[in-house]
Design a protein around this motif. Structure first.
Motif, PDB file in Angstrom:
ATOM      1  N   GLN A 108       4.910 -11.509 -20.130  1.00  0.00           N
ATOM      2  CA  GLN A 108       4.605 -12.183 -18.875  1.00  0.00           C
ATOM      3  C   GLN A 108       5.126 -11.378 -17.687  1.00  0.00           C
ATOM      4  N   GLN A 109       6.325 -10.833 -17.834  1.00  0.00           N
ATOM      5  CA  GLN A 109       6.885 -10.010 -16.767  1.00  0.00           C
ATOM      6  C   GLN A 109       6.035  -8.756 -16.566  1.00  0.00           C
ATOM      7  N   ALA A 110       5.560  -8.164 -17.655  1.00  0.00           N
ATOM      8  CA  ALA A 110       4.690  -6.988 -17.549  1.00  0.00           C
ATOM      9  C   ALA A 110       3.393  -7.323 -16.828  1.00  0.00           C
ATOM     10  N   ASP A 111       2.854  -8.503 -17.091  1.00  0.00           N
ATOM     11  CA  ASP A 111       1.635  -8.931 -16.401  1.00  0.00           C
ATOM     12  C   ASP A 111       1.866  -9.072 -14.900  1.00  0.00           C
ATOM     13  N   LEU A 112       3.028  -9.597 -14.521  1.00  0.00           N
ATOM     14  CA  LEU A 112       3.347  -9.755 -13.099  1.00  0.00           C
ATOM     15  C   LEU A 112       3.460  -8.390 -12.417  1.00  0.00           C
ATOM     16  N   ILE A 113       4.050  -7.431 -13.122  1.00  0.00           N
ATOM     17  CA  ILE A 113       4.172  -6.085 -12.560  1.00  0.00           C
ATOM     18  C   ILE A 113       2.793  -5.447 -12.404  1.00  0.00           C
ATOM     19  N   ALA A 114       1.954  -5.581 -13.431  1.00  0.00           N
ATOM     20  CA  ALA A 114       0.609  -5.024 -13.362  1.00  0.00           C
ATOM     21  C   ALA A 114      -0.200  -5.672 -12.241  1.00  0.00           C
ATOM     22  N   GLU A 115      -0.019  -6.972 -12.072  1.00  0.00           N
ATOM     23  CA  GLU A 115      -0.735  -7.668 -10.990  1.00  0.00           C
ATOM     24  C   GLU A 115      -0.289  -7.177  -9.621  1.00  0.00           C
ATOM     25  N   ALA A 116       1.029  -7.006  -9.440  1.00  0.00           N
ATOM     26  CA  ALA A 116       1.544  -6.500  -8.166  1.00  0.00           C
ATOM     27  C   ALA A 116       1.024  -5.088  -7.900  1.00  0.00           C
TER      28      ALA A 116
ATOM     29  N   LEU B 255       2.384   0.384 -23.751  1.00  0.00           N
ATOM     30  CA  LEU B 255       3.750  -0.004 -24.082  1.00  0.00           C
ATOM     31  C   LEU B 255       3.862  -1.435 -24.554  1.00  0.00           C
ATOM     32  N   LEU B 256       3.080  -2.315 -23.977  1.00  0.00           N
ATOM     33  CA  LEU B 256       3.168  -3.737 -24.331  1.00  0.00           C
ATOM     34  C   LEU B 256       1.773  -4.275 -24.601  1.00  0.00           C
ATOM     35  N   PRO B 257       1.145  -3.869 -25.696  1.00  0.00           N
ATOM     36  CA  PRO B 257      -0.203  -4.320 -25.993  1.00  0.00           C
ATOM     37  C   PRO B 257      -0.256  -5.815 -26.238  1.00  0.00           C
TER      38      PRO B 257
END
Length: 211
Positions: free
Chosen positions: A178-186, A207-209
Motif C-alpha cells: 500500500q505504501q508503494a502504491d502511494l509512492i507510485a501515485e505521488a 521490487l514489489l510485484p
C-alpha cells in the motif's frame, strides 16, 4: 455492578481488581490514568515500593525506550534535506536507507501485546505502536514532501522492498505494498516527464510485484 473507572474512588483507593491504566513503552509519551500501584504514593524521589524501581518518568522521549522517536528524528532530517531552501537529495536518500534498515529489523519481530497480565488479571494496558504505524511514520511525510524528486521516490521503493524481504506476514506485506502504491501515485502526479514516471512504475513492479 459497574466496574470502577479510572480516577474513581475505588481506583484511587487501590480496590482489588480495579484496572490501573498506564501508557508504557514505545511511543507512549506521558502516562495517563491511575497509578500502577494501589498503595498511596510515597515521598517524591523515594522508590519505597518494589514496583517503583521498575519505572522512570522524564519530560523527554528516548530512542532506547521509544523506537518511533528514533524514526521521527530521521524523518525530520530527511524533510529538512528535501525542503526547497536546502534541496539536499543525497542526505534525504541516506535517511531513507537508514529508515529501511530499521524497519527491516522490525519486520520479522513479534511486537509485544498491549495487555500485561499477571495472575490471570490484566495489570497494565500498554500503548504500543503497530508495524503499520512504524511504516507510515517512516515514509508518509517523506513521500509527500519529495514532490517531483525522482531519486527519493526510487529510494523509498527500494527501502520498502528491503523490508518486504524480511517478512512473510500477510498484513505487513499488504501495508508495504500500500505504501508503494502511494509512492507510485505521488510520482505519477508530480514528475514532469514520462521517462521519470516510467522509472518509478518499473521499479515498483519489479521490487514489489502485485500477486
Amino acid at each position: 455492578r459497574r466496574p470502577a473507572r479510572l480516577g474513581s474512588r475505588a481506583a484511587r483507593r487501590g480496590a482489588p481488581g480495579a484496572l490501573q491504566r498506564r501508557v508504557c513503552g514505545a511511543a507512549g509519551g506521558a502516562a495517563v490514568g491511575g497509578r500502577l500501584s494501589g498503595q498511596p504514593p510515597g515521598p517524591a524521589g523515594r522508590p519505597d515500593r518494589p514496583g517503583d524501581a521498575l519505572f522512570s518518568l522524564s519530560s523527554q522521549r528516548t530512542i532506547e525506550q521509544d523506537v518511533e522517536f528514533g524514526l521521527r528524528q530521521l524523518v525530520d532530517i530527511a524533510l529538512k534535506a528535501i525542503s526547497s531552501g536546502i534541496n539536499d537529495t543525497t542526505t534525504a536518500i541516506i535517511c531513507v536507507d537508514h529508515l529501511g534498515a530499521l524497519l527491516a529489523q522490525l519486520a520479522d519481530r513479534q511486537l509485544p501485546r498491549p495487555l500485561r497480565v499477571a495472575g490471570q488479571q490484566v495489570r497494565v494496558i500498554a500503548v504500543r505502536p503497530t508495524f503499520e504505524r512504524f511504516v507510515t511514520s517512516a515514509f508518509d511525510q517523506i513521500c509527500v514532501s519529495a514532490e517531483a524528486n525522482l531519486g527519493v521516490y526510487l529510494r523509498l521503493l527500494t527501502a520498502l522492498a528491503t523490508v518486504a524481504q524480511r517478512t512473510q506476514h500477510p498484513q505487513r506485506t499488504a501495508t508495504l505494498r500500500q505504501q508503494a502504491d502511494l509512492i507510485a501515485e505521488a510520482a505519477q502526479r508530480t514528475l514532469a516527464t514520462a521517462y521519470e514516471r516510467n522509472q518509478v512504475s518499473e521499479r515498483r513492479a519489479y521490487l514489489l510485484p502485485v500477486d
